[in-house]
Scaffold this active site. Structure first.
Site, PDB file in Angstrom:
ATOM      1  N   CYS A 179      49.704  34.964  38.978  1.00 27.68           N
ATOM      2  CA  CYS A 179      48.950  33.732  38.716  1.00 27.68           C
ATOM      3  C   CYS A 179      49.758  32.515  39.121  1.00 27.68           C
ATOM      4  O   CYS A 179      49.230  31.545  39.602  1.00 27.68           O
ATOM      5  CB  CYS A 179      48.560  33.659  37.249  1.00 27.68           C
ATOM      6  SG  CYS A 179      49.973  33.831  36.153  1.00 27.68           S
ATOM      7  N   GLY A 200      42.767  36.023  33.202  1.00 20.82           N
ATOM      8  CA  GLY A 200      42.017  36.535  34.351  1.00 20.82           C
ATOM      9  C   GLY A 200      41.664  35.386  35.278  1.00 20.82           C
ATOM     10  O   GLY A 200      42.300  34.323  35.242  1.00 20.82           O
ATOM     11  N   SER A 201      40.648  35.589  36.084  1.00 17.87           N
ATOM     12  CA  SER A 201      40.307  34.584  37.084  1.00 17.87           C
ATOM     13  C   SER A 201      39.599  33.399  36.437  1.00 17.87           C
ATOM     14  O   SER A 201      38.995  33.524  35.360  1.00 17.87           O
ATOM     15  CB  SER A 201      39.413  35.210  38.153  1.00 17.87           C
ATOM     16  OG  SER A 201      38.214  35.630  37.541  1.00 17.87           O
ATOM     17  N   THR A 202      39.628  32.280  37.127  1.00 16.42           N
ATOM     18  CA  THR A 202      38.965  31.082  36.621  1.00 16.42           C
ATOM     19  C   THR A 202      37.455  31.317  36.523  1.00 16.42           C
ATOM     20  O   THR A 202      36.821  30.893  35.551  1.00 16.42           O
ATOM     21  CB  THR A 202      39.305  29.884  37.530  1.00 16.42           C
ATOM     22  OG1 THR A 202      40.706  29.619  37.369  1.00 16.42           O
ATOM     23  CG2 THR A 202      38.527  28.634  37.157  1.00 16.42           C
ATOM     24  N   GLY A 211      36.860  33.323  33.493  1.00 14.04           N
ATOM     25  CA  GLY A 211      37.224  32.487  32.341  1.00 14.04           C
ATOM     26  C   GLY A 211      36.099  31.540  31.944  1.00 14.04           C
ATOM     27  O   GLY A 211      35.855  31.319  30.757  1.00 14.04           O
ATOM     28  N   GLU A 266      43.992  31.851  30.154  1.00 17.86           N
ATOM     29  CA  GLU A 266      45.081  31.808  31.137  1.00 17.86           C
ATOM     30  C   GLU A 266      44.469  32.226  32.464  1.00 17.86           C
ATOM     31  O   GLU A 266      44.170  33.406  32.671  1.00 17.86           O
ATOM     32  CB  GLU A 266      46.192  32.796  30.739  1.00 17.86           C
ATOM     33  CG  GLU A 266      46.929  32.413  29.485  1.00 17.86           C
ATOM     34  CD  GLU A 266      47.832  31.203  29.647  1.00 17.86           C
ATOM     35  OE1 GLU A 266      48.094  30.806  30.804  1.00 17.86           O
ATOM     36  OE2 GLU A 266      48.251  30.655  28.628  1.00 17.86           O
ATOM     37  N   GLU A 308      42.715  30.399  45.570  1.00 19.48           N
ATOM     38  CA  GLU A 308      43.695  31.407  45.152  1.00 19.48           C
ATOM     39  C   GLU A 308      43.445  32.699  45.941  1.00 19.48           C
ATOM     40  O   GLU A 308      42.365  33.275  45.865  1.00 19.48           O
ATOM     41  CB  GLU A 308      43.550  31.682  43.655  1.00 19.48           C
ATOM     42  CG  GLU A 308      44.601  32.652  43.144  1.00 19.48           C
ATOM     43  CD  GLU A 308      44.437  32.988  41.672  1.00 19.48           C
ATOM     44  OE1 GLU A 308      43.301  33.312  41.253  1.00 19.48           O
ATOM     45  OE2 GLU A 308      45.441  32.940  40.949  1.00 19.48           O
ATOM     46  N   LYS A 336      41.610  44.983  25.455  1.00 22.99           N
ATOM     47  CA  LYS A 336      40.901  45.565  26.600  1.00 22.99           C
ATOM     48  C   LYS A 336      41.721  45.368  27.861  1.00 22.99           C
ATOM     49  O   LYS A 336      41.783  44.263  28.410  1.00 22.99           O
ATOM     50  CB  LYS A 336      39.524  44.919  26.780  1.00 22.99           C
ATOM     51  CG  LYS A 336      38.654  45.744  27.711  1.00 22.99           C
ATOM     52  CD  LYS A 336      37.563  44.967  28.383  1.00 22.99           C
ATOM     53  CE  LYS A 336      37.998  44.300  29.646  1.00 22.99           C
ATOM     54  NZ  LYS A 336      38.473  45.191  30.713  1.00 22.99           N
TER      55      LYS A 336
HETATM   56  P1  NAD Z   1      39.205  39.073  36.291  1.00 23.52           P
HETATM   57  O1  NAD Z   1      38.786  37.747  35.756  1.00 23.52           O
HETATM   58  O2  NAD Z   1      38.330  39.748  37.267  1.00 23.52           O
HETATM   59  O3  NAD Z   1      39.401  40.125  35.094  1.00 23.52           O
HETATM   60  C1  NAD Z   1      40.286  39.879  34.025  1.00 23.52           C
HETATM   61  C2  NAD Z   1      39.849  40.727  32.848  1.00 23.52           C
HETATM   62  O4  NAD Z   1      38.572  40.296  32.402  1.00 23.52           O
HETATM   63  C3  NAD Z   1      39.711  42.224  33.150  1.00 23.52           C
HETATM   64  O5  NAD Z   1      40.137  42.967  32.023  1.00 23.52           O
HETATM   65  C4  NAD Z   1      38.209  42.368  33.351  1.00 23.52           C
HETATM   66  O6  NAD Z   1      37.731  43.677  33.121  1.00 23.52           O
HETATM   67  C5  NAD Z   1      37.670  41.397  32.320  1.00 23.52           C
HETATM   68  N1  NAD Z   1      36.318  40.874  32.574  1.00 23.52           N
HETATM   69  C6  NAD Z   1      35.621  40.890  33.721  1.00 23.52           C
HETATM   70  N2  NAD Z   1      34.428  40.282  33.526  1.00 23.52           N
HETATM   71  C7  NAD Z   1      34.385  39.858  32.251  1.00 23.52           C
HETATM   72  C8  NAD Z   1      33.425  39.146  31.464  1.00 23.52           C
HETATM   73  N3  NAD Z   1      32.272  38.738  31.966  1.00 23.52           N
HETATM   74  N4  NAD Z   1      33.739  38.881  30.178  1.00 23.52           N
HETATM   75  C9  NAD Z   1      34.922  39.257  29.662  1.00 23.52           C
HETATM   76  N5  NAD Z   1      35.861  39.943  30.350  1.00 23.52           N
HETATM   77  C10 NAD Z   1      35.589  40.229  31.631  1.00 23.52           C
HETATM   78  O7  NAD Z   1      40.675  38.841  36.844  1.00 23.52           O
HETATM   79  P2  NAD Z   1      41.605  39.894  37.603  1.00 23.52           P
HETATM   80  O8  NAD Z   1      41.130  40.019  39.002  1.00 23.52           O
HETATM   81  O9  NAD Z   1      41.761  41.117  36.765  1.00 23.52           O
HETATM   82  O10 NAD Z   1      43.011  39.126  37.576  1.00 23.52           O
HETATM   83  C11 NAD Z   1      43.406  38.214  38.525  1.00 23.52           C
HETATM   84  C12 NAD Z   1      43.222  36.802  38.021  1.00 23.52           C
HETATM   85  O11 NAD Z   1      43.962  36.619  36.807  1.00 23.52           O
HETATM   86  C13 NAD Z   1      43.787  35.772  38.981  1.00 23.52           C
HETATM   87  O12 NAD Z   1      42.889  34.698  39.096  1.00 23.52           O
HETATM   88  C14 NAD Z   1      45.074  35.328  38.309  1.00 23.52           C
HETATM   89  O13 NAD Z   1      45.516  34.046  38.666  1.00 23.52           O
HETATM   90  C15 NAD Z   1      44.708  35.423  36.869  1.00 23.52           C
HETATM   91  N6  NAD Z   1      45.912  35.509  36.043  1.00 23.52           N
HETATM   92  C16 NAD Z   1      46.264  34.434  35.277  1.00 23.52           C
HETATM   93  C17 NAD Z   1      47.437  34.484  34.523  1.00 23.52           C
HETATM   94  C18 NAD Z   1      47.870  33.314  33.671  1.00 23.52           C
HETATM   95  O14 NAD Z   1      48.708  33.510  32.792  1.00 23.52           O
HETATM   96  N7  NAD Z   1      47.358  32.113  33.910  1.00 23.52           N
HETATM   97  C19 NAD Z   1      48.229  35.635  34.558  1.00 23.52           C
HETATM   98  C20 NAD Z   1      47.826  36.699  35.350  1.00 23.52           C
HETATM   99  C21 NAD Z   1      46.665  36.626  36.093  1.00 23.52           C
END
Ligand code: NAD
Length: 497
Positions: free
Chosen positions: A290, A234-236, A239, A256, A391, A181
């Site tokens: 990230c 994605g975001s903490t 997560g 991650e 962040e 996804k």
């Molecule tokens: P996000 O958490 O909003 O979304 C990430 C993904 O999760 C998207 O595909 C989104 O559609 C999906 N999502 C949203 N709600 C969900 C839920 N309830 N259940 C399952 N999936 C869901 O993050 P973002 O804004 O897309 O990305 C930015 C964040 O990602 C930042 O915090 C960044 O630090 C982090 N990030 C971490 C790494 C790493 O390797 N540690 C790498 C890149 C980005």
């Protein structure tokens, strides 16, 4: 491969077929640098997640991928790498239009994506088990690593294809099937990966791709009982929701998540190298990284010189048209993210941080007036300021001053996150003392680069758990089975009956 036309319509990949969303829904995907519509993207519902999960389950259970000779799996993964390499220029351009990042950055990512598939093609034949010391006379024991099953791979928008490759390649190497996804705002390169995978000979149903605009789509993937593991980036905040939801079906989870990583610059550093590295560490990908080195911890003895050189060189960074090969800072990918950066800059001013430069929308002409660009920004802050703790995920650096090594370590570790850190110093003893004391998954010494396919990447603390990249990641897509054989002539009969 032609680039996607302005009004292209995209489909979901389910069970080897390209299909519309079951209810026919779609959404508009825009180029963040121009505001122009890029594609009409199929918007999947929970029903489509159901179909994708079932297709992945069926492909797994029939064993057409999981029990295929590892050497054959390796060849298909390697073929994916070759096709990605052949199409890298077009894929990089597509990523630029979808995400807003500079073309030079996207080209670098494509090269890393090819390396990732090549690395895991090699790993597919090396997921060895162990022969174990006999626990008792007459016993023979060994372990095998078997694929964990169906993987739900959920990726964010900042490195769309790169982060998909970090999950898809090791999952394929382990013999898993996948429901991928992508993020709603950047789905296009993942769909191209689907086309390439089919062309490379991946059996139908092994890689399924569902695109969609709502948060509930990711939620439906995490909830689905046929999915065995979630690999989430994605975001903490998200997560934590993913971990809680996955617990209901006891899925394996790797997370991650976010970061607030420091560049720590000691007074024995090569200052010019540290300035160049620190600039790259925060402004690369417009800070939407990230592992962005968003906190600049600088020794008081070199602080003024460092800030002056950093400011001077930041003024030379080229912000603008992402398709221009000279551009170094492109567009902010999403309007929500743009607003968030603006709000953090405002909060920095309100909390009394000293803005050194930037802090405003960047004006980029030449057809980009509808685009979202933010100036390279830096503040001198205090450790309690929100901009020094939270962040931001944008091109915003915060400077903090330290007096000695102990304070540098304390400041660096004073964060709920623990993803990465860079140390700038010529003192070998200091470098190793500080590297040991830092509570981060990666420590980069005298370099802003810290990501390579063969080196594990991931976080301590609230930056997540599990790892991506590196060989051991294949193990995180595997279950360990222990096989214990009794070989003795005398039957085992502890009850003696
Ligand atoms: P996000 O958490 O909003 O979304 C990430 C993904 O999760 C998207 O595909 C989104 O559609 C999906 N999502 C949203 N709600 C969900 C839920 N309830 N259940 C399952 N999936 C869901 O993050 P973002 O804004 O897309 O990305 C930015 C964040 O990602 C930042 O915090 C960044 O630090 C982090 N990030 C971490 C790494 C790493 O390797 N540690 C790498 C890149 C980005």
């Amino acid at each position: 491969m032609a680039t996607i036309a302005a009004t292209a319509k995209t489909h979901l990949l389910i069970g080897g077929a390209w299909v519309d969303a079951s209810d026919g829904a779609s959404y508009q995907n825009r180029n963040p640098a121009t505001g122009a519509t890029l594609a009409h993207v199929a918007s999947a519902s929970a029903q489509d997640v159901e179909a994708a999960a079932r297709a992945a389950r069926k492909a797994f259970d029939t064993g057409k991928w999981s029990t295929m000779a590892a050497s054959r799996r390796a060849k298909i993964i390697y073929k994916i790498a070759q096709l990605l390499a052949e199409r890298a220029p077009a894929l990089a351009l597509l990523e630029v239009r979808d995400n807003g990042k500079p073309i030079a950055t996207a080209k670098g990512e494509l090269s890393a994506i090819v390396d990732t598939f090549e690395f895991y093609a090699g790993a597919a034949t090396k997921n060895y088990g162990d022969t174990l010391p006999s626990p008792m006379p007459g016993y023979f024991a060994y372990t095998v690593h078997e694929p964990v099953g169906v993987v739900g791979a959920i990726v964010p928008w900042n490195f769309p294809l790169l982060l998909a490759s970090w999950k898809v390649a090791p999952a394929l190497a382990a013999g898993c099937t996948i429901v991928l996804k992508p993020a709603p705002s950047t789905p296009l390169t993942a769909l191209e990966l689907g086309k390439i995978a089919i062309e490379a000979g991946l059996p139908e149903g092994v890689l399924n791709i569902i695109t969609g605009s709502g948060r509930e789509l990711g939620q439906a993937v995490v909830e689905h009982p046929e999915i065995d593991k979630i690999a989430f980036t994605g975001s903490t905040a998200t997560g934590k929701m993913v971990a809680a939801t996955a617990a209901q079906t006891l899925k394996r989870v790797t997370l991650e998540l976010g970061g607030k990583s420091p560049s720590i610059v000691f007074d024995d550093a090569d200052i010019d190298a540290a300035v160049a590295g620190a600039l790259y560490g925060i402004y690369y990908n417009a800070g939407q990284t990230c592992e962005a080195r968003s906190r600049l911890l600088v020794h008081e003895g070199i602080y003024d010189e460092f800030v002056q050189k950093f400011t001077e060189r930041a003024g030379k960074l080229r912000i603008g048209d992402p398709e221009d090969a000279q551009t170094q800072i492109g567009a902010i990918t999403m309007s929500e993210q743009f607003e968030k950066i603006a709000a953090y800059c405002k909060s920095g001013e309100e909390e009394g941080a000293n803005r050194l430069f930037g802090g405003t929308r960047a004006q980029v002409g030449n057809g980009h007036s509808g685009g979202m660009f933010w100036d390279a920004t830096a503040f001198e802050a205090r450790p309690h300021h929100r901009i020094a703790r939270e962040e931001i995920f944008g091109p915003v650096a915060t400077f903090l001053k330290f007096t000695d090594e102990a304070q540098a370590i304390a400041l660096a570790n004073d964060s709920e996150y623990g993803l990465s850190a860079s140390i700038w110093s010529q003192n070998l003893g200091r470098v190793n003392r500080v590297a040991k004391a830092l509570r981060t998954g990666t420590v980069a010494v005298n370099t802003p680069y810290a990501v390579f396919p063969g080196i594990p990447f991931g976080g301590y603390k609230q930056s997540g758990y599990g790892r991506e990249l590196g060989f051991d990641t294949v193990r995180l897509y595997s279950e360990v089975k222990s096989v214990i054989t009794y070989m003795g002539e005398k039957p085992i009969n502890p009850f003696g009956v």
